[in-house]
Design a protein around this motif. Structure first.
Motif, mmCIF file in Angstrom:
data_model
loop_
_atom_site.group_PDB
_atom_site.id
_atom_site.type_symbol
_atom_site.label_atom_id
_atom_site.label_comp_id
_atom_site.label_asym_id
_atom_site.label_seq_id
_atom_site.Cartn_x
_atom_site.Cartn_y
_atom_site.Cartn_z
ATOM 1 N N HIS A 20 38.050 46.711 33.761
ATOM 2 C CA HIS A 20 38.381 48.080 33.361
ATOM 3 C C HIS A 20 39.386 48.040 32.204
ATOM 4 N N ILE A 21 39.488 49.170 31.524
ATOM 5 C CA ILE A 21 40.526 49.326 30.492
ATOM 6 C C ILE A 21 41.304 50.611 30.750
ATOM 7 N N TYR A 26 40.753 36.124 32.434
ATOM 8 C CA TYR A 26 39.310 35.999 32.549
ATOM 9 C C TYR A 26 38.736 35.689 31.172
ATOM 10 N N GLU A 27 37.527 35.156 31.173
ATOM 11 C CA GLU A 27 36.848 34.978 29.889
ATOM 12 C C GLU A 27 36.663 36.339 29.234
ATOM 13 N N VAL A 28 36.859 36.400 27.932
ATOM 14 C CA VAL A 28 36.902 37.674 27.212
ATOM 15 C C VAL A 28 35.594 38.448 27.256
ATOM 16 N N THR A 29 34.465 37.778 27.600
ATOM 17 C CA THR A 29 33.173 38.476 27.637
ATOM 18 C C THR A 29 32.893 39.124 28.989
ATOM 19 N N ASN A 30 33.798 38.994 29.942
ATOM 20 C CA ASN A 30 33.580 39.560 31.280
ATOM 21 C C ASN A 30 33.537 41.095 31.200
ATOM 22 N N THR A 31 32.465 41.693 31.669
ATOM 23 C CA THR A 31 32.320 43.158 31.615
ATOM 24 C C THR A 31 32.551 43.829 32.964
ATOM 25 N N ASN A 32 32.969 43.055 33.961
ATOM 26 C CA ASN A 32 33.307 43.645 35.256
ATOM 27 C C ASN A 32 34.773 44.064 35.289
ATOM 28 N N ASN A 44 35.498 51.597 33.400
ATOM 29 C CA ASN A 44 34.835 50.354 33.782
ATOM 30 C C ASN A 44 33.841 49.865 32.727
ATOM 31 N N GLY A 45 33.624 48.546 32.729
ATOM 32 C CA GLY A 45 32.515 47.972 31.981
ATOM 33 C C GLY A 45 32.821 47.515 30.578
ATOM 34 N N PHE A 46 34.038 47.081 30.286
ATOM 35 C CA PHE A 46 34.398 46.684 28.929
ATOM 36 C C PHE A 46 34.820 45.214 28.867
#
Length: 330
Positions: A320-321, A312-318, A200-202
Protein backbone atom coordinates in the motif's frame (compact mmCIF):
# COMPACT_ATOMS: atom_id res chain seq x y z
CA UNK A 1 -61.15 37.30 7.93
CA UNK A 2 -58.14 35.89 9.76
CA UNK A 3 -59.58 32.34 9.59
CA UNK A 4 -60.13 32.63 5.82
CA UNK A 5 -56.60 33.85 5.37
CA UNK A 6 -55.22 30.97 7.40
CA UNK A 7 -57.18 28.46 5.31
CA UNK A 8 -55.65 29.77 2.12
CA UNK A 9 -52.03 29.69 3.26
CA UNK A 10 -50.33 27.12 5.48
CA UNK A 11 -46.64 27.97 5.97
CA UNK A 12 -44.50 25.00 6.94
CA UNK A 13 -41.25 26.45 8.16
CA UNK A 14 -40.57 29.29 10.59
CA UNK A 15 -38.92 31.21 7.72
CA UNK A 16 -42.09 30.93 5.61
CA UNK A 17 -44.34 31.94 8.50
CA UNK A 18 -42.17 34.92 9.33
CA UNK A 19 -42.07 36.04 5.67
CA UNK A 20 -45.84 35.58 5.36
CA UNK A 21 -46.41 37.80 8.38
CA UNK A 22 -44.06 40.48 7.04
CA UNK A 23 -45.90 40.60 3.70
CA UNK A 24 -49.27 40.95 5.40
CA UNK A 25 -47.99 43.81 7.55
CA UNK A 26 -46.96 45.69 4.43
CA UNK A 27 -50.40 45.06 2.91
CA UNK A 28 -52.19 46.66 5.84
CA UNK A 29 -51.43 50.11 4.42
CA UNK A 30 -53.81 49.27 1.57
CA UNK A 31 -56.71 48.95 4.03
CA UNK A 32 -58.71 52.02 4.97
CA UNK A 33 -61.09 50.66 7.58
CA UNK A 34 -60.22 50.04 11.20
CA UNK A 35 -62.12 46.77 11.39
CA UNK A 36 -60.09 45.12 8.62
CA UNK A 37 -56.87 46.51 10.02
CA UNK A 38 -57.71 45.10 13.47
CA UNK A 39 -58.43 41.66 11.97
CA UNK A 40 -55.16 41.53 10.01
CA UNK A 41 -53.10 42.78 12.97
CA UNK A 42 -54.74 40.13 15.16
CA UNK A 43 -54.02 37.39 12.58
CA UNK A 44 -50.39 38.48 12.18
CA UNK A 45 -49.96 38.73 15.95
CA UNK A 46 -51.02 35.08 16.24
CA UNK A 47 -48.38 34.10 13.68
CA UNK A 48 -45.67 35.86 15.67
CA UNK A 49 -46.98 34.27 18.86
CA UNK A 50 -46.62 30.81 17.29
CA UNK A 51 -43.04 31.62 16.27
CA UNK A 52 -42.09 32.13 19.90
CA UNK A 53 -38.39 33.05 20.25
CA UNK A 54 -37.73 33.01 16.50
CA UNK A 55 -35.82 36.22 15.49
CA UNK A 56 -37.78 39.22 16.84
CA UNK A 57 -41.17 37.45 16.78
CA UNK A 58 -41.85 38.14 20.47
CA UNK A 59 -41.47 41.92 20.07
CA UNK A 60 -43.51 41.95 16.87
CA UNK A 61 -46.27 39.93 18.52
CA UNK A 62 -46.62 42.54 21.25
CA UNK A 63 -46.60 45.38 18.70
CA UNK A 64 -49.25 43.76 16.46
CA UNK A 65 -51.43 42.77 19.39
CA UNK A 66 -51.35 46.36 20.61
CA UNK A 67 -52.31 47.73 17.19
CA UNK A 68 -55.11 45.17 16.81
CA UNK A 69 -56.64 46.39 20.07
CA UNK A 70 -56.24 50.05 19.04
CA UNK A 71 -58.01 49.52 15.71
CA UNK A 72 -60.78 47.47 17.35
CA UNK A 73 -61.40 50.39 19.67
CA UNK A 74 -61.40 52.87 16.78
CA UNK A 75 -63.77 50.66 14.82
CA UNK A 76 -66.18 50.51 17.75
CA UNK A 77 -66.07 54.30 18.23
CA UNK A 78 -66.63 54.83 14.53
CA UNK A 79 -69.77 52.69 14.62
CA UNK A 80 -71.18 54.69 17.55
CA UNK A 81 -70.93 57.95 15.62
CA UNK A 82 -71.87 56.55 12.20
CA UNK A 83 -74.77 54.04 11.96
CA UNK A 84 -73.97 53.36 8.29
CA UNK A 85 -70.59 51.92 9.06
CA UNK A 86 -71.77 48.30 9.24
CA UNK A 87 -73.41 48.56 5.84
CA UNK A 88 -70.30 50.17 4.35
CA UNK A 89 -68.14 47.49 5.87
CA UNK A 90 -70.21 44.72 4.30
CA UNK A 91 -69.82 46.33 0.90
CA UNK A 92 -66.08 46.70 1.29
CA UNK A 93 -65.43 43.29 2.84
CA UNK A 94 -65.57 41.58 -0.56
CA UNK A 95 -62.95 43.94 -1.95
CA UNK A 96 -60.72 43.51 1.08
CA UNK A 97 -61.02 39.73 0.84
CA UNK A 98 -59.96 39.83 -2.80
CA UNK A 99 -56.94 41.97 -1.93
CA UNK A 100 -55.88 39.49 0.74
CA UNK A 101 -56.30 36.56 -1.64
CA UNK A 102 -54.22 38.32 -4.30
CA UNK A 103 -51.45 38.97 -1.77
CA UNK A 104 -51.49 35.34 -0.62
CA UNK A 105 -51.45 34.18 -4.24
CA UNK A 106 -48.38 36.28 -4.92
CA UNK A 107 -46.67 34.87 -1.84
CA UNK A 108 -47.43 31.29 -2.86
CA UNK A 109 -46.10 31.88 -6.37
CA UNK A 110 -42.95 33.47 -4.91
CA UNK A 111 -42.36 30.50 -2.59
CA UNK A 112 -42.78 28.05 -5.47
CA UNK A 113 -40.41 30.09 -7.65
CA UNK A 114 -37.75 30.13 -4.92
CA UNK A 115 -38.17 26.38 -4.38
CA UNK A 116 -37.68 25.65 -8.08
CA UNK A 117 -34.74 28.05 -8.42
CA UNK A 118 -32.80 26.52 -5.53
CA UNK A 119 -32.77 23.21 -7.41
CA UNK A 120 -31.26 24.62 -10.58
CA UNK A 121 -27.50 24.85 -11.12
CA UNK A 122 -27.45 28.66 -10.58
CA UNK A 123 -29.60 28.21 -7.48
CA UNK A 124 -27.30 25.56 -6.02
CA UNK A 125 -24.32 27.77 -6.76
CA UNK A 126 -25.96 30.70 -4.95
CA UNK A 127 -26.81 28.53 -1.93
CA UNK A 128 -23.33 27.01 -1.81
CA UNK A 129 -21.75 30.47 -1.98
CA UNK A 130 -23.98 31.63 0.87
CA UNK A 131 -23.05 28.63 3.02
CA UNK A 132 -19.36 29.23 2.32
CA UNK A 133 -19.65 32.91 3.23
CA UNK A 134 -21.40 32.12 6.52
CA UNK A 135 -18.88 29.41 7.46
CA UNK A 136 -21.13 26.40 6.91
CA UNK A 137 -18.36 24.55 5.07
CA UNK A 138 -19.98 21.12 5.23
CA UNK A 139 -23.05 22.15 3.22
CA UNK A 140 -20.99 24.37 0.91
CA UNK A 141 -18.61 21.50 0.17
CA UNK A 142 -21.41 19.08 -0.75
CA UNK A 143 -23.02 21.55 -3.15
CA UNK A 144 -19.83 22.71 -4.84
CA UNK A 145 -18.86 19.05 -5.40
CA UNK A 146 -22.03 18.53 -7.47
CA UNK A 147 -21.49 21.64 -9.61
CA UNK A 148 -18.33 20.43 -11.36
CA UNK A 149 -16.83 23.18 -13.51
CA UNK A 150 -19.77 25.59 -13.24
CA UNK A 151 -18.45 29.15 -13.00
CA UNK A 152 -15.72 29.21 -10.33
CA UNK A 153 -17.12 26.23 -8.36
CA UNK A 154 -13.77 24.42 -8.35
CA UNK A 155 -12.00 27.47 -6.94
CA UNK A 156 -14.67 27.91 -4.28
CA UNK A 157 -14.53 24.20 -3.48
CA UNK A 158 -10.81 24.50 -2.84
CA UNK A 159 -11.40 27.56 -0.67
CA UNK A 160 -14.11 25.73 1.26
CA UNK A 161 -11.88 22.73 1.95
CA UNK A 162 -9.04 25.01 3.03
CA UNK A 163 -11.46 26.74 5.40
CA UNK A 164 -12.18 23.40 7.07
CA UNK A 165 -8.48 22.52 7.27
CA UNK A 166 -7.62 25.89 8.84
CA UNK A 167 -10.06 25.26 11.68
CA UNK A 168 -9.23 21.57 12.15
CA UNK A 169 -6.72 20.36 14.73
CA UNK A 170 -3.70 18.13 14.24
CA UNK A 171 -4.90 14.53 13.95
CA UNK A 172 -8.23 15.49 12.37
CA UNK A 173 -9.55 13.73 9.28
CA UNK A 174 -10.27 16.23 6.49
CA UNK A 175 -11.27 16.24 2.84
CA UNK A 176 -8.98 17.67 0.20
CA UNK A 177 -9.27 16.82 -3.45
CA UNK A 178 -10.49 13.29 -4.06
CA UNK A 179 -9.50 11.78 -0.71
CA UNK A 180 -9.64 12.00 3.06
CA UNK A 181 -6.40 13.04 4.77
CA UNK A 182 -5.03 13.17 8.31
CA UNK A 183 -3.48 16.39 9.51
CA UNK A 184 0.03 15.47 10.69
CA UNK A 185 1.44 18.91 11.40
CA UNK A 186 0.61 22.61 11.29
CA UNK A 187 3.40 25.09 10.90
CA UNK A 188 2.86 28.81 10.29
CA UNK A 189 0.65 29.05 7.19
CA UNK A 190 1.10 25.48 5.99
CA UNK A 191 -0.25 22.06 6.88
CA UNK A 192 1.13 18.56 6.31
CA UNK A 193 -1.39 15.90 5.26
CA UNK A 194 -1.12 12.15 4.79
CA UNK A 195 -3.67 9.91 3.08
CA UNK A 196 -6.06 8.54 5.72
CA UNK A 197 -6.57 5.12 4.17
CA UNK A 198 -3.70 3.32 2.41
CA UNK A 199 -4.10 2.67 -1.31
CA UNK A 200 -3.38 -0.92 -2.38
CA UNK A 201 -1.51 -2.36 -5.33
CA UNK A 202 1.52 -0.14 -5.93
CA UNK A 203 5.10 -1.15 -6.62
CA UNK A 204 7.91 1.14 -5.50
CA UNK A 205 9.43 0.73 -8.95
CA UNK A 206 8.09 -0.98 -12.07
CA UNK A 207 11.40 -2.81 -12.74
CA UNK A 208 13.47 -5.00 -10.43
CA UNK A 209 16.65 -2.95 -10.48
CA UNK A 210 18.84 -0.80 -8.26
CA UNK A 211 16.80 2.30 -7.53
CA UNK A 212 16.41 5.25 -5.15
CA UNK A 213 13.48 7.54 -4.41
CA UNK A 214 14.85 9.98 -6.98
CA UNK A 215 14.68 7.43 -9.81
CA UNK A 216 11.73 5.22 -8.84
CA UNK A 217 8.52 5.01 -10.88
CA UNK A 218 6.33 5.60 -7.80
CA UNK A 219 7.74 9.11 -7.36
CA UNK A 220 7.00 9.84 -11.02
CA UNK A 221 3.42 8.55 -10.65
CA UNK A 222 2.67 10.48 -7.46
CA UNK A 223 3.94 13.79 -8.83
CA UNK A 224 2.29 13.25 -12.20
CA UNK A 225 -0.86 11.20 -12.70
CA UNK A 226 -1.85 11.03 -9.02
CA UNK A 227 -1.40 14.78 -8.54
CA UNK A 228 -3.41 15.64 -11.65
CA UNK A 229 -6.28 13.23 -10.96
CA UNK A 230 -6.63 13.89 -7.23
CA UNK A 231 -6.57 17.69 -7.14
CA UNK A 232 -8.21 20.40 -9.24
CA UNK A 233 -6.11 23.13 -10.79
CA UNK A 234 -6.96 25.49 -7.93
CA UNK A 235 -6.04 22.87 -5.33
CA UNK A 236 -2.75 22.07 -7.05
CA UNK A 237 -1.92 25.74 -6.69
CA UNK A 238 -1.98 25.36 -2.89
CA UNK A 239 0.37 22.34 -2.83
CA UNK A 240 3.88 23.33 -1.83
CA UNK A 241 7.20 22.07 -3.14
CA UNK A 242 8.92 20.03 -0.45
CA UNK A 243 12.64 19.34 -0.29
CA UNK A 244 13.13 15.63 0.31
CA UNK A 245 16.31 14.09 1.71
CA UNK A 246 16.35 10.30 1.95
CA UNK A 247 18.80 8.91 4.52
CA UNK A 248 20.91 5.83 3.95
CA UNK A 249 19.73 2.65 5.63
CA UNK A 250 21.53 2.81 9.00
CA UNK A 251 21.44 -0.98 9.43
CA UNK A 252 22.49 -2.16 5.98
CA UNK A 253 24.22 0.94 4.60
CA UNK A 254 22.07 1.06 1.46
CA UNK A 255 22.14 4.49 -0.21
CA UNK A 256 19.16 6.82 -0.02
CA UNK A 257 20.21 8.66 -3.17
CA UNK A 258 20.07 12.29 -4.17
CA UNK A 259 17.75 14.84 -2.60
CA UNK A 260 14.61 15.80 -4.55
CA UNK A 261 11.97 18.49 -4.59
CA UNK A 262 8.45 17.04 -4.75
CA UNK A 263 4.84 17.96 -4.21
CA UNK A 264 3.76 14.42 -3.28
CA UNK A 265 6.00 12.06 -1.34
CA UNK A 266 6.05 9.19 1.15
CA UNK A 267 6.86 9.34 4.84
CA UNK A 268 10.26 8.19 6.00
CA UNK A 269 10.88 5.65 8.76
CA UNK A 270 11.50 8.27 11.49
CA UNK A 271 8.28 10.14 10.67
CA UNK A 272 6.22 6.95 10.59
CA UNK A 273 7.66 5.27 13.68
CA UNK A 274 8.38 8.21 15.97
CA UNK A 275 7.34 11.71 14.93
CA UNK A 276 3.74 10.98 13.84
CA UNK A 277 3.22 7.55 15.37
CA UNK A 278 0.30 8.61 17.61
CA UNK A 279 -1.64 10.02 14.66
CA UNK A 280 -0.88 7.07 12.41
CA UNK A 281 -2.54 4.55 14.72
CA UNK A 282 -4.42 2.99 11.79
CA UNK A 283 -1.17 2.20 9.96
CA UNK A 284 -2.10 -1.49 10.06
CA UNK A 285 -1.23 -2.62 6.54
CA UNK A 286 2.07 -3.09 4.74
CA UNK A 287 2.89 0.36 3.37
CA UNK A 288 5.93 1.57 1.49
CA UNK A 289 8.22 4.09 3.15
CA UNK A 290 10.56 6.34 1.22
CA UNK A 291 13.79 4.78 2.63
CA UNK A 292 15.93 2.08 0.95
CA UNK A 293 15.84 -1.51 2.25
CA UNK A 294 18.70 -3.98 2.76
CA UNK A 295 19.59 -3.94 -0.93
CA UNK A 296 19.41 -1.22 -3.56
CA UNK A 297 16.50 -2.98 -5.28
CA UNK A 298 14.43 -2.97 -2.06
CA UNK A 299 12.59 -0.32 -0.06
CA UNK A 300 11.55 -0.15 3.58
CA UNK A 301 7.95 -0.65 4.59
CA UNK A 302 5.85 -0.36 7.70
CA UNK A 303 3.78 -3.32 8.87
CA UNK A 304 1.28 -3.01 11.74
CA UNK A 305 3.16 -0.08 13.22
CA UNK A 306 6.61 -1.63 12.91
CA UNK A 307 9.42 -0.53 10.57
CA UNK A 308 10.83 -3.30 8.38
CA UNK A 309 14.32 -2.05 7.51
CA UNK A 310 15.23 -5.06 5.37
CA UNK A 311 12.45 -4.04 2.98
CA UNK A 312 10.71 -5.72 0.06
CA UNK A 313 11.75 -5.94 -3.55
CA UNK A 314 10.65 -2.72 -5.24
CA UNK A 315 8.42 -4.56 -7.77
CA UNK A 316 6.16 -6.03 -5.07
CA UNK A 317 2.56 -4.92 -5.77
CA UNK A 318 1.01 -6.41 -2.63
CA UNK A 319 1.89 -3.16 -0.88
CA UNK A 320 0.00 0.00 0.00
CA UNK A 321 0.95 3.66 -0.25
CA UNK A 322 0.02 6.63 1.92
CA UNK A 323 0.93 9.77 -0.04
CA UNK A 324 1.88 12.86 1.97
CA UNK A 325 1.79 16.54 1.02
CA UNK A 326 2.36 20.05 2.42
CA UNK A 327 -0.30 22.63 1.50
CA UNK A 328 -0.54 26.38 2.00
CA UNK A 329 -3.51 27.66 4.03
CA UNK A 330 -2.87 31.39 3.57
Amino acid sequence: MAEKTKAKFEAKTDDEKYLHAEKLLKAIDCLTRDKERAEIYEYVANIYKELGEYKDAKEKYEECDKKAKEHKKLAAEHKDTNPKVEEDEKKSSGIVGKIILVIIGILVVAVIAVFVYTRTTPGKYARASYYQKTGNYQKAYKMFRTLGGYKDSEAKLAKTELGVIKKAKVGANVLYGGYHWLILEKKDDKVMLVKSEPINGFAYNDKNEDVTWETCSLRKYLNGEFLEETFTKEMRGTILDTDITVSDNDLYGTKGGNSTTDKIFLLNSIQAEKKYNDILANYLRDCWLIDPGSKQNTAMFMSYGKIMKYGYEVTNTNMHIRPAVWISIK
